[in-house]
Design an enzyme around this catalytic site. Sequence first.
Site, PDB file in Angstrom:
ATOM      1  N   ARG A  38     101.829  56.038 109.472  1.00 54.87           N
ATOM      2  CA  ARG A  38     101.645  54.579 109.585  1.00 54.87           C
ATOM      3  C   ARG A  38     100.731  54.026 108.481  1.00 54.87           C
ATOM      4  O   ARG A  38     101.073  53.026 107.854  1.00 54.87           O
ATOM      5  CB  ARG A  38     101.143  54.207 110.981  1.00 54.87           C
ATOM      6  CG  ARG A  38     102.268  54.253 112.038  1.00 54.87           C
ATOM      7  CD  ARG A  38     101.714  54.007 113.418  1.00 54.87           C
ATOM      8  NE  ARG A  38     100.605  54.927 113.677  1.00 54.87           N
ATOM      9  CZ  ARG A  38      99.714  54.764 114.643  1.00 54.87           C
ATOM     10  NH1 ARG A  38      99.772  53.704 115.428  1.00 54.87           N
ATOM     11  NH2 ARG A  38      98.775  55.648 114.825  1.00 54.87           N
ATOM     12  N   ASN A  56     104.132  53.208 116.120  1.00 52.77           N
ATOM     13  CA  ASN A  56     104.677  54.471 116.635  1.00 52.77           C
ATOM     14  C   ASN A  56     105.336  54.193 117.970  1.00 52.77           C
ATOM     15  O   ASN A  56     104.772  53.471 118.787  1.00 52.77           O
ATOM     16  CB  ASN A  56     103.522  55.438 116.967  1.00 52.77           C
ATOM     17  CG  ASN A  56     103.121  56.295 115.794  1.00 52.77           C
ATOM     18  OD1 ASN A  56     103.782  56.317 114.765  1.00 52.77           O
ATOM     19  ND2 ASN A  56     102.014  57.003 115.955  1.00 52.77           N
TER      20      ASN A  56
END
EC number: 6.2.-.-
Length: 802
Positions: A38, A56
Amino acid sequence: MQQTTTTSGTPSGGPGPSPSAEQWLIRVRGVVQGVGYRPFVHNLAKSMGLSGWVLNDTLGVQTEVRGPVPRLNAFAVALRDDAPLLARVDEVRVEARTSDPAGAGEGFEIRRSTRTAGRSDTIVAPDSHVCPDCLREVRDPADRRHRYPFTNCTHCGPRYSIVKGLPYDREQTTMASFAMCDDCRREYEDPGDRRYHAQPNACPVCGPRLTLSGPGGPLAEADDALAAATEALAAGRIVAVKSVGGFHLAANARDAAAVARLRSRKKRDSKPFAVMVDDLPSAARLADCGTAEAELLESPARPIVLLRKLPGALPEEIAPRNPNIGVMLPSAPLHHLLLDRPGLDVLVMTSGNVSGYPIAYRNEEALEQLFQVADLVLHHDRDIHVRVDDSVVRCSVHPELDEPLVTFLRRSRGYAPYPVEVGEVGELPEPVLAYGAELKTTVALGSGRKVYVSQHIGDLKNDETFRSHRQTADHLSQLYELRPRRIAVDMHPSFRSHVLAGDERPADVVEVQHHHAHMASCMAENRLTGTTLGVVFDGAGYGLDGTIWGGEFLLGGYAEADRVAHLRRIPLLGGDMAVHQPIRTGFALALESLGLPGAATAAFPALRTLGDRERHVYTTMVARGLNAPRVSSMGRLFDGVAALLGVCARAEYEAQGPIELEGLLGRDLALARRPYAFGHEASAADDGPRVIDFRPVVRAIAADLAADTPLATISRRFHTAVVRLVVDRCEEQRAHGGVRQVVLSGGVFLNEFLLVNCLTELRRAGFAAHAHRLVPTNDGGIALGQVMVAGARSRTRPQPPA
Ligand code: ZN
Ligand code: ZN
Ligand code: FE
């Protein structure tokens, strides 16, 4: 995949809406959680002037980006091509495109994890070594993590061994009990920091601590514990060390007395020990290390690599009568810290268990068991949730192989639970759970085109191992949110994995013949389909006729396979006793080949170590078939030949005879010019399997012994005879039915000489020959094959009622 075409030129225009601006919703699948993915997406988007968000979820990573189309294209490409070190991107898919988005927006945010409805499809990352940045901090006296053994970041550290569930968040790991201090929390929350969302993030103030214990209780804590442990090692003591997936037993490898003490306390006279060194140059001082081997040593998985040892570099008792030595580099900061002490540059690091038990991974069991072997135990309060042994690999080089052949002897830490991709041909109509065999067991969970193969579990005869077998099966199913109704097991009625499946409904249990599973496993990882000839050589597996098989030629595919040839059956004197005492099998081979016990002892001096009474009893057992089941096992043939040459009469560990017989070749893969030759017996029925006769080989060995031929020459002629046998049998089969595709499987193919020469000779003869590269060729690979056979049968047979 819709969009990963490369765009040319640099993105044009400044940030903000432009006539060609779009909004894309992109899905990324693979190993993308817990690996810094990320923050990577965040930084990538910012650097390209794109706005949006990333998060996520149970399917992986989802991101929405807004900006000019050429830049969005470049962004999608970079999602795959520039992914962080530990990530493995399987798919980048643009799920939605909207032109001219309302309010192009500013900035890029990382959103909270969400749970998507349905099952989880993300893959837990394996455990990884410490990265160079973290190691630099550990060695920097000015850093707040100086000498801190639990240092990690999003690019390194423990993963699979500490994960309890998904999505991968700190609360779902064994780090949940440690509250981060302000400094750690700042790193954890800063998208620009290397530790942004590094779930096991910790420091000396807030994180796990070391403890050094003696038999009487704790002796020291934190850095004092580390210092005392290294001093003890330098003084020749044995220290149990809590590593990533379990405990190791450590000793100074340069101290022959310490190594001898470890051997006697571990009740291991000859099984080789692995060693750990700090870096590649240190490894090169102990053993030959090629480019491919160096890459494996330094890979994030940090396996034990079998290297050709340099004579005299270390005491011989580390790996007696073996041309190889198992070497690994540190997989945790703690290992570096132990090896940083001057004079302590090579450590024996062998699995921390007592004889017969799996490696200890909980503090209580280590403190209870390991003082039988260790003087001290260096442990800590970060729990290991899943026991993961060291992986062991070997790299074989041959002029006719395009690239070095990497073989897993054990696939565990650093690799589990990466799935094996079986492709479209192996796609599973419904999830299947496979229980493996009995020794070196793994379990496997198959779903769609992926089969998740567990870490090495071990010998199920041990209760503790059996428990972890069940836990691993549950853990895998829970991680991937699959509830398979179909269970695949070995046919052997007394295997504990088979008995376990007896609790399930009969319609849900698929029994798979052992050698068929071996064959299917090798087909699956090579994504093969169609009629295949499986050459499966191993120690023992339950056959369709209720006898024990192990020297098999099978013809078929995933659903079914026919036995087209096998080795002549060898009487196993005393059943399993013969496995531990290869001299019994040596005697049986000689008796079968030469007829009379007197002739056997005259031809093979090694048999004279047996007493008159023993020889008499064995002769009777063979003649009357008393407690002497006949097995068609290639592993036993190797055992017997090793015993007849006086190489190994009694085996302390599995396959010791075959390993030492191969050891005589010194890793020289050249074929013998005058090999022995196997014979063929007429089969009882016309269409029955062909029987391969070992007796001419045994008689030729007797003649060579009588002529004082060197043992290394005899070993090479024998090994070459087995290679010729494989090629000849395959050619005969091709002449009859036209089969061109061959797979090699079974534990006997851990033998490098056989594996490499069978592959190259078969290819030279025009066959498409394949071996294992992703899972072990021994029973560690069985579970994968069981999944495939069960899957194939559920496609061809009616489904069990819901
Ligand atoms: Zn790191
Ligand atoms: Zn902290
Ligand atoms: Fe097997």
